[in-house]
Write a protein that holds these residues in place. Structure first.
Motif, PDB file in Angstrom:
ATOM      1  N   LEU A  66       7.003 -53.232 -31.150  1.00  0.00           N
ATOM      2  CA  LEU A  66       6.338 -52.441 -30.110  1.00  0.00           C
ATOM      3  C   LEU A  66       4.857 -52.226 -30.397  1.00  0.00           C
ATOM      4  O   LEU A  66       4.156 -51.612 -29.593  1.00  0.00           O
ATOM      5  N   THR A  67       4.405 -52.711 -31.574  1.00  0.00           N
ATOM      6  CA  THR A  67       3.020 -52.476 -31.965  1.00  0.00           C
ATOM      7  C   THR A  67       2.354 -53.786 -32.336  1.00  0.00           C
ATOM      8  O   THR A  67       2.835 -54.501 -33.223  1.00  0.00           O
ATOM      9  N   ASP A  68       1.281 -54.112 -31.668  1.00  0.00           N
ATOM     10  CA  ASP A  68       0.516 -55.313 -31.982  1.00  0.00           C
ATOM     11  C   ASP A  68      -0.326 -55.060 -33.227  1.00  0.00           C
ATOM     12  O   ASP A  68      -0.856 -53.958 -33.423  1.00  0.00           O
ATOM     13  N   SER A  69      -0.445 -56.079 -34.104  1.00  0.00           N
ATOM     14  CA  SER A  69      -1.171 -55.896 -35.371  1.00  0.00           C
ATOM     15  C   SER A  69      -2.636 -55.531 -35.135  1.00  0.00           C
ATOM     16  O   SER A  69      -3.224 -54.730 -35.877  1.00  0.00           O
ATOM     17  N   LYS A  70      -3.234 -56.077 -34.073  1.00  0.00           N
ATOM     18  CA  LYS A  70      -4.628 -55.768 -33.777  1.00  0.00           C
ATOM     19  C   LYS A  70      -4.780 -54.305 -33.347  1.00  0.00           C
ATOM     20  O   LYS A  70      -5.715 -53.607 -33.758  1.00  0.00           O
ATOM     21  N   THR A  71      -3.838 -53.845 -32.515  1.00  0.00           N
ATOM     22  CA  THR A  71      -3.858 -52.443 -32.093  1.00  0.00           C
ATOM     23  C   THR A  71      -3.675 -51.518 -33.284  1.00  0.00           C
ATOM     24  O   THR A  71      -4.346 -50.479 -33.399  1.00  0.00           O
ATOM     25  N   LEU A  72      -2.775 -51.909 -34.195  1.00  0.00           N
ATOM     26  CA  LEU A  72      -2.525 -51.092 -35.378  1.00  0.00           C
ATOM     27  C   LEU A  72      -3.783 -50.982 -36.237  1.00  0.00           C
ATOM     28  O   LEU A  72      -4.112 -49.908 -36.756  1.00  0.00           O
ATOM     29  N   GLU A  73      -4.501 -52.077 -36.354  1.00  0.00           N
ATOM     30  CA  GLU A  73      -5.709 -52.066 -37.183  1.00  0.00           C
ATOM     31  C   GLU A  73      -6.807 -51.207 -36.559  1.00  0.00           C
ATOM     32  O   GLU A  73      -7.466 -50.418 -37.248  1.00  0.00           O
ATOM     33  N   ILE A  74      -6.964 -51.340 -35.217  1.00  0.00           N
ATOM     34  CA  ILE A  74      -8.027 -50.593 -34.535  1.00  0.00           C
ATOM     35  C   ILE A  74      -7.701 -49.105 -34.462  1.00  0.00           C
ATOM     36  O   ILE A  74      -8.570 -48.247 -34.692  1.00  0.00           O
ATOM     37  N   MET A  75      -6.444 -48.781 -34.162  1.00  0.00           N
ATOM     38  CA  MET A  75      -6.071 -47.397 -33.913  1.00  0.00           C
ATOM     39  C   MET A  75      -5.756 -46.611 -35.185  1.00  0.00           C
ATOM     40  O   MET A  75      -5.907 -45.397 -35.225  1.00  0.00           O
ATOM     41  N   VAL A  76      -5.317 -47.338 -36.247  1.00  0.00           N
ATOM     42  CA  VAL A  76      -4.844 -46.619 -37.428  1.00  0.00           C
ATOM     43  C   VAL A  76      -5.613 -47.008 -38.691  1.00  0.00           C
ATOM     44  O   VAL A  76      -6.180 -46.144 -39.384  1.00  0.00           O
ATOM     45  N   LEU A  77      -5.656 -48.292 -39.019  1.00  0.00           N
ATOM     46  CA  LEU A  77      -6.141 -48.710 -40.328  1.00  0.00           C
ATOM     47  C   LEU A  77      -7.645 -48.481 -40.503  1.00  0.00           C
ATOM     48  O   LEU A  77      -8.093 -47.946 -41.524  1.00  0.00           O
ATOM     49  N   ILE A  78      -8.431 -48.878 -39.528  1.00  0.00           N
ATOM     50  CA  ILE A  78      -9.878 -48.689 -39.645  1.00  0.00           C
ATOM     51  C   ILE A  78     -10.255 -47.206 -39.674  1.00  0.00           C
ATOM     52  O   ILE A  78     -11.045 -46.768 -40.532  1.00  0.00           O
ATOM     53  N   PRO A  79      -9.701 -46.367 -38.764  1.00  0.00           N
ATOM     54  CA  PRO A  79      -9.995 -44.921 -38.871  1.00  0.00           C
ATOM     55  C   PRO A  79      -9.540 -44.314 -40.195  1.00  0.00           C
ATOM     56  O   PRO A  79     -10.228 -43.445 -40.749  1.00  0.00           O
ATOM     57  N   LEU A  80      -8.418 -44.761 -40.739  1.00  0.00           N
ATOM     58  CA  LEU A  80      -7.957 -44.227 -42.020  1.00  0.00           C
ATOM     59  C   LEU A  80      -8.947 -44.533 -43.130  1.00  0.00           C
ATOM     60  O   LEU A  80      -9.172 -43.724 -44.034  1.00  0.00           O
ATOM     61  N   ALA A  81      -9.563 -45.715 -43.061  1.00  0.00           N
ATOM     62  CA  ALA A  81     -10.461 -46.141 -44.135  1.00  0.00           C
ATOM     63  C   ALA A  81     -11.858 -45.561 -43.997  1.00  0.00           C
ATOM     64  O   ALA A  81     -12.535 -45.313 -44.988  1.00  0.00           O
ATOM     65  N   ASN A  82     -12.293 -45.342 -42.766  1.00  0.00           N
ATOM     66  CA  ASN A  82     -13.694 -44.960 -42.564  1.00  0.00           C
ATOM     67  C   ASN A  82     -13.895 -43.602 -41.896  1.00  0.00           C
ATOM     68  O   ASN A  82     -14.848 -42.899 -42.202  1.00  0.00           O
ATOM     69  N   TYR A  83     -13.040 -43.283 -40.938  1.00  0.00           N
ATOM     70  CA  TYR A  83     -13.249 -42.040 -40.175  1.00  0.00           C
ATOM     71  C   TYR A  83     -11.959 -41.240 -40.157  1.00  0.00           C
ATOM     72  O   TYR A  83     -11.402 -40.941 -39.090  1.00  0.00           O
ATOM     73  N   ILE A  84     -11.465 -40.898 -41.319  1.00  0.00           N
ATOM     74  CA  ILE A  84     -10.142 -40.279 -41.397  1.00  0.00           C
ATOM     75  C   ILE A  84     -10.100 -38.919 -40.694  1.00  0.00           C
ATOM     76  O   ILE A  84      -9.045 -38.501 -40.219  1.00  0.00           O
ATOM     77  N   HIS A  85     -11.262 -38.266 -40.569  1.00  0.00           N
ATOM     78  CA  HIS A  85     -11.264 -36.988 -39.861  1.00  0.00           C
ATOM     79  C   HIS A  85     -10.926 -37.154 -38.385  1.00  0.00           C
ATOM     80  O   HIS A  85     -10.404 -36.255 -37.741  1.00  0.00           O
ATOM     81  N   GLN A  86     -11.221 -38.369 -37.840  1.00  0.00           N
ATOM     82  CA  GLN A  86     -10.899 -38.615 -36.430  1.00  0.00           C
ATOM     83  C   GLN A  86      -9.396 -38.690 -36.212  1.00  0.00           C
ATOM     84  O   GLN A  86      -8.898 -38.359 -35.139  1.00  0.00           O
ATOM     85  N   THR A 126       0.398 -46.161 -30.313  1.00  0.00           N
ATOM     86  CA  THR A 126      -0.020 -47.547 -30.588  1.00  0.00           C
ATOM     87  C   THR A 126       0.838 -48.540 -29.826  1.00  0.00           C
ATOM     88  O   THR A 126       0.868 -49.716 -30.158  1.00  0.00           O
ATOM     89  N   TYR A 127       1.582 -48.072 -28.810  1.00  0.00           N
ATOM     90  CA  TYR A 127       2.438 -48.979 -28.036  1.00  0.00           C
ATOM     91  C   TYR A 127       1.587 -50.070 -27.397  1.00  0.00           C
ATOM     92  O   TYR A 127       0.649 -49.783 -26.642  1.00  0.00           O
ATOM     93  N   SER A 128       1.878 -51.320 -27.714  1.00  0.00           N
ATOM     94  CA  SER A 128       1.033 -52.419 -27.223  1.00  0.00           C
ATOM     95  C   SER A 128       1.875 -53.670 -27.006  1.00  0.00           C
ATOM     96  O   SER A 128       1.634 -54.702 -27.604  1.00  0.00           O
ATOM     97  N   VAL A 129       2.860 -53.558 -26.141  1.00  0.00           N
ATOM     98  CA  VAL A 129       3.705 -54.709 -25.798  1.00  0.00           C
ATOM     99  C   VAL A 129       3.000 -55.554 -24.749  1.00  0.00           C
ATOM    100  O   VAL A 129       2.306 -55.024 -23.881  1.00  0.00           O
TER     101      VAL A 129
END
Length: 490
Positions: A66-86, A126-129
């Motif tokens: 139910l989650t596309d890897s690109k969506t997961l990276e944009i919505m979760v991984l990048i904010p976790l690494a750089n803008y975790i307060h967001q 992150t639903y991205s079907v």
């Protein structure tokens, strides 16, 4: 030193940080992770990944289908690494011990983030079907007007409606139905036009639904109808956004369902089953002509073959002498009675239609054309049916597909068998009895509490201007009575 090591790790590609197993030694964290894995056991689609951040290790839990890897990276991984307060600003905070909420979030494509250091659980959408694109209509094709149709995505369908009705009073309310499928539906209406009694009545029916699975809105329609045992559909079903918007502007209520292409319009009337949105784009004389063909075609398709049976079985005197001779000549080789002759060919047509619909498109067309010609010709030469009956049945079959609502076509074919049997037993008298039953039944049917035969009974003259005959657009300044809209004028 540990902080420097983490900062270097953050500069690497995000997916490289996915690693199995738990790194924290905290007993509560270990217990919590085991707890989550226990409630999602035997579900290989759910993945657990640990990722180091400035706030310690974060376990992300998501459904990979139910989650596309690109969506997961944009919505979760990048904010976790750089803008975790967001993450804390946009994510929804959850109770880490609420099993039902956790499983529901995972089933709807949400990604859960469990922070080891603070024992907090967050949820991010992150639903991205993959969705089907908006295409042209195959079910309700038109020559004039918009060509786009709904898709199986409820959000896309909602946007197609809101693009046409730019009005702050356009409201939509979401509900989830089906104890197993947990299907999302949305009720759309214009707040200052809709009838509150009808809206509350519809909501009451939806909240009382006790059915486990909904995979198409047709199932929902059968469960919320006023007369579920009736042969007639009591809500207008369409796949076109412009038709839906037209009825919304009239004060009607529309239901959209996730994973279903069609929309339900309620309430509706018998006459509206023969109205298409294209009628309003056409000139009024041509629109009236086409509407009349659809309306009278419905009664012709249920009467033609029964009349053939009645005339040849009981009432030969009603036929002109030359026509009677032609009919008798065409039936010289036929050994069956008119009733069995008609039933035989009608069932052959139903078989061809069903086989053509179930086969691949190219083969289905071949079966429909070649099969019909070959079987029809062979049946006449074999003395099973007369050639005149082939023409009558083919005309009746074509007339049954004139209504724009497909469920109405199915209804006309079903009712035809009632008339055929009545004609075979009692002749024209049986047909009249069946017709009286049909009218009485239509008068009893209601659509969301409003008479199905409106505006004929109860009569409303202003609505008759937009019924079988469509008056010029300048005459259609009042909203239909069946909508019970607060504002009568457009």
């Amino acid at each position: 030193m540990i902080l420097i090591t983490k900062m270097k790790l953050v500069k690497k590609p995000m997916l490289a940080y996915f690693m199995d197993g738990t790194t924290s030694t905290n007993a509560l964290v270990e217990k919590r992770i085991r707890y989550y894995k226990e409630i999602t056991k035997d579900n290989n689609d759910v993945l657990y990944k640990n990722i180091p951040t400035n706030e310690g290790i974060v376990t992300i839990i998501f459904s990979q289908s139910l989650t596309d890897s690109k969506t997961l990276e944009i919505m979760v991984l990048i904010p976790l690494a750089n803008y975790i307060h967001q993450i804390h600003q946009v994510a929804e905070h959850m109770n880490p011990s609420n099993i039902d909420e956790i499983t529901q979030k995972l089933a709807t494509g949400e990604t859960l983030l469990y922070f080891h250091e603070t024992n907090r659980l967050l949820s991010i959408h992150t639903y991205s079907v993959k969705e089907r694109e908006v295409t042209t209509s195959e079910m309700e094709s038109t020559f004039i007007g918009p060509q786009d149709v709904f898709t199986e995505s409820i959000q896309t369908n909602l946007s197609l409606v809101k693009r046409r009705i730019v009005n702050p009073m356009l409201k939509n309310e979401d509900l989830t139905i089906g104890s197993v499928s947990n299907t999302k539906i949305t009720i759309i209406y214009i707040d200052d036009l809709v009838d509150r009694t009808s809206l509350e009545q519809l909501k009451s029916r939806l909240t009382k639904l006790d059915y486990p699975k909904f995979f198409d809105i047709s199932t929902l329609m059968q469960l919320i109808e006023d007369n579920p045992y009736s042969l007639f559909p009591q809500y207008y079903m369409t796949v076109k956004p412009d038709t839906t918007s037209h009825y919304l502007a009239d004060g009607r209520i529309v239901i959209l369902m996730d994973n279903s292409q069609a929309a339900l319009v309620c309430p509706t009337s018998f006459l509206e089953m023969f109205i298409s949105a294209e009628d309003y784009y056409n000139r009024w004389p041509s629109a009236s002509l086409v509407r009349s063909l659809r309306f009278f075609g419905f009664f012709l398709t249920i009467m033609i073959t029964p009349t053939y049976i009645s005339a040849l079985t009981f009432h030969q005197e009603v036929l002109p002498y030359e026509l009677l001779l032609n009919l008798q000549e065409s039936r010289m080789k036929v050994s069956f009675s008119p009733l069995f002759e008609v039933l035989f060919i009608e069932l052959i047509v139903e078989v061809l239609k069903e086989a053509g619909a179930r086969m691949p498109a190219k083969i289905g067309q071949t079966i429909g054309i070649v099969g019909g010609i070959v079987i029809g010709t062979a049946a006449v030469e074999a003395g099973l049916v007369s050639n005149i009956l082939i023409v009558i049945v083919a005309t009746s079959a074509l007339l049954s597909f004139l209504p724009p609502v497909f469920h109405m076509s199915n209804t006309s074919r079903t009712i035809r068998y009632v008339f055929i049997l009545s004609a075979g037993i009692f002749g024209l008298f049986g047909q009249m009895l069946a017709f009286a039953w049909l009218i009485a039944h239509l008068l009893r049917v209601k659509s969301l509490g409003t008479p199905f035969m409106s505006p004929v009974i109860p009569r409303r003259v202003s609505d008759l201007m937009d019924s079988v005959v469509r008056f010029p657009i300048s005459f259609l300044k009042r909203k239909s009575g069946i909508s019970r809209s607060k504002k009568r004028s457009i």
